[in-house]
Write an enzyme that holds these catalytic residues in place. Structure first.
Site, PDB file in Angstrom:
ATOM      1  N   HIS A 233      -6.317  -2.512   3.837  1.00  0.00           N
ATOM      2  CA  HIS A 233      -6.188  -1.303   3.014  1.00  0.00           C
ATOM      3  C   HIS A 233      -5.767  -1.580   1.565  1.00  0.00           C
ATOM      4  CE1 HIS A 233      -7.114   1.170   6.354  1.00  0.00           C
ATOM      5  NE2 HIS A 233      -5.917   1.378   6.851  1.00  0.00           N
TER       6      HIS A 233
ATOM      7  N   HIS B 178      -6.467   8.707   4.124  1.00  0.00           N
ATOM      8  CA  HIS B 178      -5.869   8.351   5.405  1.00  0.00           C
ATOM      9  C   HIS B 178      -5.042   9.492   5.991  1.00  0.00           C
ATOM     10  CE1 HIS B 178      -4.342   5.665   8.471  1.00  0.00           C
ATOM     11  NE2 HIS B 178      -5.022   4.655   7.962  1.00  0.00           N
TER      12      HIS B 178
ATOM     13  N   GLU C 103     -11.374   8.086   9.120  1.00  0.00           N
ATOM     14  CA  GLU C 103     -11.434   7.512   7.769  1.00  0.00           C
ATOM     15  C   GLU C 103     -12.855   7.070   7.452  1.00  0.00           C
ATOM     16  OE1 GLU C 103      -8.640   4.196   8.072  1.00  0.00           O
ATOM     17  OE2 GLU C 103      -7.823   5.290   9.756  1.00  0.00           O
TER      18      GLU C 103
END
Ligand code: GAL
Length: 346
Positions: free
Chosen positions: A105, A175, A310
């Site tokens: 991420h 997210h 996501e």
């Protein structure tokens, strides 16, 4: 129209603002300039009762002290990059490693922990972040713009734009942890889910995608028709064991803006439809949620209390030649969109 008010200061003294917008059907969204984080999303249920359908925190300190990416924008590259490295045109780039030897991420301080500049234009909240060349190891100065809008059609629309001065990798997502019964209402295992994907991208023991695909047919990953999330989550399927539940990317069928998923709250009868023009969507059932700081109004979030959908490029795509490339060439415009639309059902 979005309104803006001061929220708090970060530990290092930067001011953070809270933006709020609502529509005439009673939907209200709150977003922070810290991480472009969706703090709350209030949606009327079948009976007209308002439910806050995303997990979040009351204080900035809690957002700063967690690593769960609650409601945040994720970048430069969502999901895991194996071995924290990739090559573009024969040049090798080393990224920061924030999960064992892998990159997750966007790295140590990803876009979720940045303060985004803001601009309000009517129903649009435009957040911008300039990511310097070399940040977390990525090449190129990346100008990033994310626009949030809330429509009278009950759509929360997120438009992601970016441009870089060098070839780089970009895969932006949000997210949000959704619980359509309400952020503090416990497990999402009774939520019904449908996903427009015939295949997932399986992962190894380190949760790294190896560039292969696995048909969902005859497996607990088959959500092509509605199933309760918890129905098959404890199956002995090797991929479910590795993920501790669902934590897998679906290769979405079709191309362009299309319906990716539908999620229904079993108590609230709130239905959320996800549309996107991205290749993939990570289904993550909050398998590691436990241990997060206390949530809004003191709610204690446990594993499986929320589900993330996501939208993104396929995981580790930059290292997987068979996956569509997530490389953004210098000067090219990145433009992607995801829409979350809310309805209620009988
Ligand atoms: C998800 C990811 C999970 C976990 C989570 C953050 O997107 O798929 O494995 O890292 O973010 O806690």
């Amino acid at each position: 129209m979005f309104t803006k008010r001061y929220f708090d200061k970060t530990a290092d003294g930067q001011s953070v603002f809270l933006f709020e917008n609502s529509n005439s059907n009673g939907i209200k969204v709150q977003i922070l300039s810290y991480g472009g984080t969706v703090v709350s999303l209030q949606v009327p249920d079948r009976q007209g009762k308002i439910r806050d359908v995303v997990l979040g925190y009351d204080t900035l300190k809690s957002y700063e002290n967690q690593d769960k990416y609650l409601g945040a924008l994720v970048g430069r590259c969502a999901n895991r990059i194996g071995g924290s490295c990739f090559s573009i045109s024969g040049k090798r780039y080393l990224l920061s490693s924030n999960e064992n030897k892998n990159h997750l991420h966007g790295g140590m301080t990803g876009f979720d922990k940045k303060i985004w500049a803001d601009q309000i234009e009517g129903e649009n909240l435009i957040l911008s972040y300039l990511s310097p060349h070399g940040e977390e190891g990525y090449p190129g100065t990346l100008t990033t713009k994310v626009t949030y809008s809330l429509s009278e059609q009950n759509e929360l629309c997120i438009t992601y734009e970016a441009v870089s001065d060098l070839d780089t990798v970009v895969s932006l997502t949000n997210h949000c942890y959704f619980n359509l019964n309400g952020h503090d209402s416990g497990k999402i295992e009774g939520h019904f889910l449908k996903i427009n994907g015939d295949q997932i991208t399986p992962v190894n023991r380190e949760m790294i995608s190896l560039g292969t695909s696995l048909p969902v047919a005859d497996s607990p990953f088959d959500f092509r028709e509605f199933h309760p999330i918890g129905e098959r989550i404890h199956d002995t399927h090797e991929q479910l064991r590795i993920g501790g539940g669902y934590d897998h990317n679906y290769i979405l069928n079709g191309q362009g803006m299309r319906l990716a998923a539908e999620l229904m709250g079993d108590e609230s009868k709130i239905k959320m439809l996800v549309y996107t023009d991205m290749d993939g969507m990570q289904l993550y059932t909050g398998n590691f949620l436990k241990g997060a700081p206390a949530g809004k109004n003191g709610a204690v979030y446990q594993n499986r209390d929320a589900v993330c959908l996501e939208t993104q490029f396929l995981p580790n795509a930059v290292n997987c030649p068979d996956f569509p490339s997530p490389i953004l060439r210098a000067g090219e415009n990145y433009h992607r969109q995801t829409i979350y639309r809310f309805e209620t059902i009988e």
